[in-house]
Enzyme design. Structure first.
Site, mmCIF file in Angstrom:
data_model
loop_
_atom_site.group_PDB
_atom_site.id
_atom_site.type_symbol
_atom_site.label_atom_id
_atom_site.label_comp_id
_atom_site.label_asym_id
_atom_site.label_seq_id
_atom_site.Cartn_x
_atom_site.Cartn_y
_atom_site.Cartn_z
ATOM 1 N N ASP A 72 5.525 -5.677 12.465
ATOM 2 C CA ASP A 72 4.346 -6.277 13.109
ATOM 3 C C ASP A 72 4.572 -7.737 13.474
ATOM 4 O OD1 ASP A 72 4.438 -7.091 10.458
ATOM 5 O OD2 ASP A 72 2.490 -6.255 9.910
ATOM 6 N N ASN A 140 -6.097 -5.038 0.540
ATOM 7 C CA ASN A 140 -7.060 -4.032 0.987
ATOM 8 C C ASN A 140 -6.395 -2.688 1.314
ATOM 9 O OD1 ASN A 140 -5.712 -4.547 3.372
ATOM 10 N ND2 ASN A 140 -7.493 -5.275 4.520
ATOM 11 N N HIS A 142 -3.782 -2.234 3.342
ATOM 12 C CA HIS A 142 -3.123 -2.087 4.650
ATOM 13 C C HIS A 142 -1.611 -1.955 4.489
ATOM 14 C CE1 HIS A 142 -2.797 -6.761 5.313
ATOM 15 N NE2 HIS A 142 -1.700 -6.326 4.772
ATOM 16 N N GLU A 147 -4.982 -1.896 9.288
ATOM 17 C CA GLU A 147 -6.102 -2.248 8.417
ATOM 18 C C GLU A 147 -6.917 -0.996 8.068
ATOM 19 O OE1 GLU A 147 -6.067 -5.061 7.102
ATOM 20 O OE2 GLU A 147 -6.170 -6.769 8.474
#
Ligand code: PGA
Length: 242
Positions: A72, A140, A142, A147
């Protein structure tokens, strides 16, 4: 601990955890065959990358047969921006090993997004499967910049970063407000269906919730890490006692 095809190895000591991850890569490097690696950024892999550099310097562990793809990038950052993921990879790994520059593949955060998505998926298709994919995980859940809520079938895409990710990453920016609010990332399917083996490293208590979601053994799009339950060869390396 084993959940489906996920092997979870616990290490009390982070050096041992990194050595274990390093060994998994070294076996591939030592074959001296052409291999594809998919690599991650973040604070977690920094010490592993130091082991690669050390091994290159001391044992001539070569990367000349390796093609790399990174997961990414931030939207809006040029590769030479010191906060970009490309800059991170250059300054933590690529500048210190003998990987051939033309074999480094990276998402551009400043190109036309639609064209960039098509270009990257094509490059990955051309290169063939990833022999090893290295992942970190967000607080979280991801993986890459996928996400919570990202669908299983997602390919490379643009994503709005969540508050959790912004909070976790803005500390690396001189001015936290300069952190981009969007990323471009390989999708879940880009990762899961292309990777022969996945190594996920998760260090520190802040990653407990994500790992607990994984060991609950239910695929849940609110915790993208749980998509790994559908893969047939995953090694999780952690210092969290579950
Ligand atoms: P970290 O990031 O290694 O900096 O904790 C991991 C991630 O967000 O994937």
């Amino acid at each position: 601990m084993k959940i489906r095809n996920i092997n979870i190895s616990y290490f009390k000591n982070l050096n041992d955890a990194n050595e274990y991850a390093f060994e998994l890569f070294r076996r591939e490097l030592d074959t001296l065959k052409e291999k594809n690696f998919c690599l991650a950024t973040g604070s977690t892999p920094v010490d592993l990358y130091k082991l690669f550099v050390k091994s290159f310097n001391e044992k001539q562990t070569t990367w000349k047969n390796i093609t790399s793809f990174n997961l990414d990038e931030y939207i809006g950052l040029e590769p030479n921006n010191k906060f970009s993921f490309r800059y991170f990879m250059d300054s933590n790994l690529f500048n210190y090993i003998d990987i051939q520059k033309e074999n480094i593949n990276f998402l551009s955060g400043t190109s036309n997004p639609e064209q960039e998505i098509v270009r990257y998926e094509k490059e990955m298709d051309k290169a063939g499967p990833f022999d090893i994919t290295l992942l970190g995980v967000g607080k979280n859940g991801h993986i890459a910049f996928n996400e919570p809520g990202t669908p299983r079938e997602s390919k490379t895409h643009i994503i709005d970063l969540t508050d959790s990710t912004i909070k976790a990453n803005e500390i690396y920016f001189d001015n936290p407000n300069d952190m981009p609010r969007q990323g471009i990332t390989m999708g879940i399917d880009s990762i899961i269906s292309r990777s022969k083996k996945i190594i996920l490293i998760a260090f520190g208590e802040s990653k407990r919730e994500a790992l607990e979601a994984l060991i609950s053994n239910k695929v849940n799009m609110n915790y993208p890490i749980t998509y790994l339950l559908e893969h047939n060869d995953v090694e999780v390396i952690t210092d969290i006692k579950l």
